[in-house]
Design a protein around this motif. Structure first.
Motif, PDB file in Angstrom:
ATOM      1  N   THR A   1     -55.736 -21.159 -17.375  1.00 50.44           N
ATOM      2  CA  THR A   1     -56.416 -19.862 -17.391  1.00 50.44           C
ATOM      3  C   THR A   1     -55.457 -18.817 -16.819  1.00 50.44           C
ATOM      4  O   THR A   1     -55.091 -18.882 -15.645  1.00 50.44           O
ATOM      5  CB  THR A   1     -57.717 -19.899 -16.551  1.00 50.44           C
ATOM      6  OG1 THR A   1     -58.557 -20.939 -17.056  1.00 50.44           O
ATOM      7  CG2 THR A   1     -58.438 -18.573 -16.632  1.00 50.44           C
TER       8      THR A   1
ATOM      9  N   THR B   1     -58.873 -28.389 -10.066  1.00 51.53           N
ATOM     10  CA  THR B   1     -58.268 -27.087 -10.358  1.00 51.53           C
ATOM     11  C   THR B   1     -57.165 -26.818  -9.348  1.00 51.53           C
ATOM     12  O   THR B   1     -57.356 -27.008  -8.147  1.00 51.53           O
ATOM     13  CB  THR B   1     -59.316 -25.959 -10.281  1.00 51.53           C
ATOM     14  OG1 THR B   1     -60.325 -26.194 -11.264  1.00 51.53           O
ATOM     15  CG2 THR B   1     -58.682 -24.602 -10.550  1.00 51.53           C
TER      16      THR B   1
ATOM     17  N   HIS C   1     -66.676 -22.107 -17.584  1.00 51.60           N
ATOM     18  CA  HIS C   1     -66.565 -23.506 -17.986  1.00 51.60           C
ATOM     19  C   HIS C   1     -67.967 -24.092 -18.159  1.00 51.60           C
ATOM     20  O   HIS C   1     -68.859 -23.826 -17.346  1.00 51.60           O
ATOM     21  CB  HIS C   1     -65.796 -24.311 -16.932  1.00 51.60           C
ATOM     22  CG  HIS C   1     -64.486 -23.690 -16.560  1.00 51.60           C
ATOM     23  ND1 HIS C   1     -63.453 -23.522 -17.456  1.00 51.60           N
ATOM     24  CD2 HIS C   1     -64.037 -23.185 -15.379  1.00 51.60           C
ATOM     25  CE1 HIS C   1     -62.426 -22.953 -16.845  1.00 51.60           C
ATOM     26  NE2 HIS C   1     -62.760 -22.737 -15.581  1.00 51.60           N
TER      27      HIS C   1
ATOM     28  N   TYR D   1     -63.606 -32.194 -12.389  1.00 49.14           N
ATOM     29  CA  TYR D   1     -62.287 -31.672 -12.709  1.00 49.14           C
ATOM     30  C   TYR D   1     -61.542 -31.263 -11.448  1.00 49.14           C
ATOM     31  O   TYR D   1     -62.137 -31.017 -10.403  1.00 49.14           O
ATOM     32  CB  TYR D   1     -62.381 -30.489 -13.670  1.00 49.14           C
ATOM     33  CG  TYR D   1     -63.194 -29.332 -13.135  1.00 49.14           C
ATOM     34  CD1 TYR D   1     -62.590 -28.308 -12.403  1.00 49.14           C
ATOM     35  CD2 TYR D   1     -64.562 -29.268 -13.344  1.00 49.14           C
ATOM     36  CE1 TYR D   1     -63.331 -27.258 -11.895  1.00 49.14           C
ATOM     37  CE2 TYR D   1     -65.314 -28.220 -12.837  1.00 49.14           C
ATOM     38  CZ  TYR D   1     -64.697 -27.218 -12.116  1.00 49.14           C
ATOM     39  OH  TYR D   1     -65.436 -26.183 -11.610  1.00 49.14           O
TER      40      TYR D   1
ATOM     41  N   HIS E   1     -63.453 -15.889 -17.742  1.00 51.73           N
ATOM     42  CA  HIS E   1     -63.595 -17.264 -18.197  1.00 51.73           C
ATOM     43  C   HIS E   1     -64.828 -17.921 -17.586  1.00 51.73           C
ATOM     44  O   HIS E   1     -65.320 -17.503 -16.539  1.00 51.73           O
ATOM     45  CB  HIS E   1     -62.339 -18.084 -17.887  1.00 51.73           C
ATOM     46  CG  HIS E   1     -62.015 -18.171 -16.429  1.00 51.73           C
ATOM     47  ND1 HIS E   1     -61.433 -17.143 -15.725  1.00 51.73           N
ATOM     48  CD2 HIS E   1     -62.193 -19.173 -15.537  1.00 51.73           C
ATOM     49  CE1 HIS E   1     -61.258 -17.504 -14.472  1.00 51.73           C
ATOM     50  NE2 HIS E   1     -61.716 -18.742 -14.321  1.00 51.73           N
TER      51      HIS E   1
ATOM     52  N   SER F   1     -64.582 -24.347 -22.448  1.00 49.71           N
ATOM     53  CA  SER F   1     -64.407 -23.127 -21.667  1.00 49.71           C
ATOM     54  C   SER F   1     -64.292 -21.960 -22.620  1.00 49.71           C
ATOM     55  O   SER F   1     -63.759 -22.099 -23.727  1.00 49.71           O
ATOM     56  CB  SER F   1     -63.143 -23.207 -20.806  1.00 49.71           C
ATOM     57  OG  SER F   1     -63.250 -24.256 -19.866  1.00 49.71           O
TER      58      SER F   1
END
Length: 160
Positions: free
Chosen positions: A120, A140, A128, A138, A126, A103
């Motif tokens: 973050t 989050t 990824h 993933y 940002h 990232s």
């Protein structure tokens, strides 16, 4: 004048110091009864997430439960794929279920792999990236619901 009436009724921040109304505040009382909305089955691949995924530019499956303080979603990146470069007004924690990648947060690179977690901070740009040859999945979690309930502007997301 309305504030004084609210304090008399035991609401508002002034009620915090009213020992008579807070005497039993340590009594354990569930905030809500558990019901069917507490379980979200078959999250990955659900048709409900198509619009959300299209907006994100990669598969993202929001987890729909009645939490008032945290949100959760499952994201996927194909080998070599990336999310958009974006920022938002809430914190995000990403836990990598499988794969590896990196990232870029405010210009700083963070390499990650299965089993790693990444934080973050709010309003940081940002993006990824999944490494070539590595599909990524993933989870989050964010504090967006908590901030939203406090009247903060957190829904705004920007792409750059």
């Amino acid at each position: 004048m309305a504030e004084a009436k609210d304090l008399e009724r035991g609401s508002g921040s002034g009620s915090f110091t009213d020992v008579a109304s807070n005497r039993n505040s340590l009594t354990v009382v569930p905030s809500r009864a558990p019901d069917a909305s507490c379980l979200h089955r078959d999250i990955v691949g659900s048709s409900q997430a198509l619009a959300f995924s299209a907006q994100r530019g990669h598969p993202v499956f929001p987890i729909k439960v009645p939490s008032k303080s945290v949100s959760m979603s499952i994201g996927e990146l194909a080998p070599g794929a990336a999310t958009s470069n974006h920022r938002h007004g809430y914190e995000a924690l990403m836990y990598v279920i499988r794969g590896q990648g990196y990232s870029i947060i405010e210009g700083q690179r963070f390499d990650w792999k299965e089993g790693d977690a990444l934080y973050t901070p709010p309003w940081c740009w940002h993006q990824h990236f999944a490494q070539e040859g590595h599909a990524v999945q993933y989870i989050t979690t964010t504090n967006m619901p908590l901030l939203s309930s406090m009247g903060q502007t957190v829904i705004r997301e920007e792409e750059g």
